[in-house]
Motif scaffolding. Sequence first.
Motif, PDB file in Angstrom:
ATOM      1  N   GLU A 136      19.965  55.308  47.143  1.00  0.00           N
ATOM      2  CA  GLU A 136      20.805  54.502  48.044  1.00  0.00           C
ATOM      3  C   GLU A 136      21.887  55.413  48.588  1.00  0.00           C
TER       4      GLU A 136
ATOM      5  N   SER B 261      22.108  54.755  37.976  1.00  0.00           N
ATOM      6  CA  SER B 261      22.585  54.696  39.354  1.00  0.00           C
ATOM      7  C   SER B 261      21.714  55.555  40.276  1.00  0.00           C
TER       8      SER B 261
ATOM      9  N   TYR C 211      29.391  57.519  42.650  1.00  0.00           N
ATOM     10  CA  TYR C 211      28.140  58.158  43.061  1.00  0.00           C
ATOM     11  C   TYR C 211      27.642  59.174  42.028  1.00  0.00           C
TER      12      TYR C 211
ATOM     13  N   LYS D 150      22.990  55.929  43.498  1.00  0.00           N
ATOM     14  CA  LYS D 150      23.883  55.987  44.659  1.00  0.00           C
ATOM     15  C   LYS D 150      24.351  57.408  44.982  1.00  0.00           C
TER      16      LYS D 150
END
Length: 398
Positions: free
Chosen positions: A45, A20, A245, A22
């Motif tokens: 991101e 990830s 996240y 994020k």
Amino acid sequence: MHIKTKSINSESNIIMNINSKKILVVGAGFAGACYSRTLAEAGFEVDVIDKRSHIGGNAFDFINENGIRVHKYGPHLFHTSNLRVMRWLSRFSEWTPYTHRVRALLPNKQFVPIPINIDTIKTVFGKNFKDPSEAEQFIMRLGENYKNINNAADYLYSKIGKELTELFFRPYTEKMWAANLEEMDASVIKRIPIRFDGEDRYFPNDIYQALPSNGYDNLFASIFSHENIKIQLRMEFDKKIEKEYIHIFNSMSIDEYFNYSFGHLPYRSIKFHHRNEKKLTQHVWATTNFTDMGPFTRETCWDVLPNNCKIDNGIYAVTSEEPCDYLENEMERYYPVKTADGANEKLYELYKRMASDHGRITFIGRCGTYQYLNMDQVINQSLLGAHNWIEKMSHNKA
Ligand code: UDP
């Protein structure tokens, strides 16, 4: 960029997806903007949320109904000597040079320069000095001897004596902080220098003093304008979304995040009274500080600012500031309170320890770090913080 590390949220024990990228940023003020942009440019991101209906945090400005640019949350007058910060900001906006000047309104209705300078001293004491060193000698004789400086009152009494302290600092500080000078930390007052020459600029020690030519709102729009950044306004933070996240950069107040488990961190807030006036009352200086014991600390006349968009229609926008506790102003937290006993910093440290146990959260900005920071300090800390975090992640990956 793929993140290899297995971040573990100790509260919910969720193991993150190791690929990830994020990131959640809570708050779209300067801290959030600097983190967002830096992380987005590094390939992360970034989802940004803010409970308000606009970006820019407390620096937000807008064009009012008469076409004048107004800072919604009081004057944000950018100044810095940090070239790195200025260069970074200049990527996102043109900057218009602006020199901030302030006058204090005395009980006899005279206006004098604040910070105190030779003209202030001449007016208050009705004296003439042949040069700055004579004024300095005069003020030094008024200063009292203190072995230790334990608070703002000690500092002022030792530097300028009783008369100037009681006139310029005691009422203002009591209004501003709901505390007296003896209770406040000296660093709060040390923001205001004392001068013996004719210097009347509020920030003469900084190399750069400027305003974003098209306002802070456009500056922030430009910083957030990146394909890796998504912003959601009018959205309250909810811990439930954390699990999506790999890391959270959070500019909310740390005590609120931890449900006030050790008690409330105090903040001062301001009620901003925006109004239109037909007649211009101030020409040279933008801000007037009040020395009386009325509810207001200061007043800013926006048409003095060079990026104000003013069309000459005879109407001027003015904002006066009425300090209050943040609990009396819809939980709007503006100023962390630095008292001489250091009690609030100690309380903050308890929360900070809880945050480091969390593992995937970093508290940022004025509220997140509970520090009385200027804009350039927030920007500098946030750019450094973001770069350090990215570097740490790439080490973990290697
Ligand atoms: N201060 C004061 N009289 C003044 C200006 C400032 O007593 O005319 C004190 C007051 O305690 C204030 C602090 O100095 O909170 C810092 O002032 P500054 O103008 O830096 O405040 P800010 O712009 O951050 O609100």
